[in-house]
Design a protein around this motif. Structure first.
Motif, PDB file in Angstrom:
ATOM      1  N   MET A 139      43.165  32.919  43.436  1.00  0.00           N
ATOM      2  CA  MET A 139      42.420  34.117  43.800  1.00  0.00           C
ATOM      3  C   MET A 139      41.212  33.728  44.650  1.00  0.00           C
ATOM      4  SD  MET A 139      40.680  37.047  41.367  1.00  0.00           S
ATOM      5  CE  MET A 139      42.255  37.575  40.719  1.00  0.00           C
ATOM      6  N   ILE A 174      46.026  34.552  52.164  1.00  0.00           N
ATOM      7  CA  ILE A 174      47.258  34.923  51.465  1.00  0.00           C
ATOM      8  C   ILE A 174      48.441  34.824  52.419  1.00  0.00           C
ATOM      9  CG2 ILE A 174      48.439  36.750  50.193  1.00  0.00           C
ATOM     10  CD1 ILE A 174      45.692  37.810  49.383  1.00  0.00           C
ATOM     11  N   ASP A 180      46.753  33.821  46.798  1.00  0.00           N
ATOM     12  CA  ASP A 180      47.727  34.826  46.378  1.00  0.00           C
ATOM     13  C   ASP A 180      47.119  36.196  46.131  1.00  0.00           C
ATOM     14  OD1 ASP A 180      49.917  32.759  46.017  1.00  0.00           O
ATOM     15  OD2 ASP A 180      48.404  32.028  44.606  1.00  0.00           O
ATOM     16  N   ILE A 181      45.838  36.243  45.765  1.00  0.00           N
ATOM     17  CA  ILE A 181      45.188  37.506  45.417  1.00  0.00           C
ATOM     18  C   ILE A 181      43.785  37.537  46.016  1.00  0.00           C
ATOM     19  CG2 ILE A 181      44.385  38.997  43.526  1.00  0.00           C
ATOM     20  CD1 ILE A 181      46.383  37.407  41.709  1.00  0.00           C
ATOM     21  N   TYR A 182      43.460  38.659  46.636  1.00  0.00           N
ATOM     22  CA  TYR A 182      42.088  38.910  47.109  1.00  0.00           C
ATOM     23  C   TYR A 182      41.628  40.202  46.452  1.00  0.00           C
ATOM     24  CZ  TYR A 182      38.216  40.023  50.314  1.00  0.00           C
ATOM     25  OH  TYR A 182      36.999  40.358  50.849  1.00  0.00           O
ATOM     26  N   CYS A 230      47.258  41.654  47.846  1.00  0.00           N
ATOM     27  CA  CYS A 230      48.050  40.649  47.126  1.00  0.00           C
ATOM     28  C   CYS A 230      49.528  40.880  47.410  1.00  0.00           C
ATOM     29  CB  CYS A 230      47.778  40.713  45.623  1.00  0.00           C
ATOM     30  SG  CYS A 230      48.292  42.253  44.831  1.00  0.00           S
ATOM     31  N   HIS A 234      52.609  41.123  42.375  1.00  0.00           N
ATOM     32  CA  HIS A 234      51.442  40.879  41.518  1.00  0.00           C
ATOM     33  C   HIS A 234      50.545  42.105  41.375  1.00  0.00           C
ATOM     34  CE1 HIS A 234      51.981  36.511  43.083  1.00  0.00           C
ATOM     35  NE2 HIS A 234      52.701  36.713  41.991  1.00  0.00           N
TER      36      HIS A 234
END
Length: 246
Positions: A139, A174, A180-182, A230, A234
């Motif tokens: 993240m 990403i 993978d996640i913002y 993302c 997810h």
């Protein structure tokens, strides 16, 4: 309209503005805050003049330009950030970006994000395959002030925190397979996320507010409280955990 498609125009503007910014920085004539100011203003003049030349009927919103209510009556509005991550730009880091986005009826339909420090331009209309997510998700968070929701969700789902500079750099991480996640909840403005949101959507990612509602652009109040970008697989998990933290 010129011979440029909207996608080609966005990419050309972001790329050329990035080149200008690198030249300003390498000139050796500026340092510290004066470098950030010179870069911001020089790139902004280029972007705004070029957009008014190439798309005279469209609206325009730029971080570095005085806002005009005339844009609110336009269906198509270009939303630009000449230097997203002025601090990182001034420190000669690579995690800063140039944003050129196009919102149509408030929807971020097209955009380009240049990462001049990495020599790359990512565009919404030319998606590529995104690398698969690792077992331990990553993240991206602010280098200086990670948001409470982001750190909280990361702890719950066992994600690794990846500190990074500008919003555009975080979102593009990403797409580049570096994260993978913002998840951001510290407040931004329309120019911080319009182009990154458009590119992420074009590449098939989930993009929304942290309550799951769509992002809306070309509003009278350009403040945007939060953002989630993302992989689609997810999104439900992250949105659920954010809601549980509220």
């Amino acid at each position: 309209m010129s011979g440029f498609t909207d996608g080609d125009l966005a990419a050309r503007l972001a790329d050329e503005a990035g080149r200008i910014l690198l030249q300003v920085r390498s000139s050796g004539l500026f340092s510290g805050k004066s470098l950030g100011k010179a870069g911001d203003q020089t790139a902004n003049q280029f972007l705004c003049h070029a957009l008014r030349e190439q798309r005279p009927l469209d609206g325009l919103l730029s971080e570095e330009e005085k806002d005009s209510p005339a844009r609110l009556g336009k269906e198509r509005v270009w939303i630009v950030d000449p230097v997203d991550g002025t601090r990182e730009y001034g420190e000669e880091r690579a995690d800063w970006a140039v944003h050129v986005g196009l919102a149509v009826e408030g929807v971020p339909v097209l955009g380009a994000v240049a990462l001049p420090g990495l020599g790359e331009v990512l565009r919404s209309d030319q998606p590529r395959a995104i690398p698969s997510a690792p077992d331990i998700l990553r993240m991206v968070v602010s280098r200086t002030r990670p948001a409470r929701e982001a750190t909280g969700v990361a702890e719950i789902i066992g994600a690794q925190l990846v500190p990074m500079g500008s919003a555009g750099a975080k979102a593009m991480a990403i797409l580049r397979g570096e994260a993978d996640i913002y998840l951001h909840s510290g407040g931004q403005y329309e120019w911080d996320s319009c182009a990154p949101a458009a590119v992420a959507l074009g590449w098939g990612l989930h993009v929304s507010r942290i309550d799951g509602t769509p992002l809306e652009y070309n509003q009278a109040d350009v403040y945007m409280p939060d953002l989630l970008i993302c992989r689609k697989e997810h999104a439900e998990m992250v949105l659920r955990e954010v809601a549980a933290l509220a």
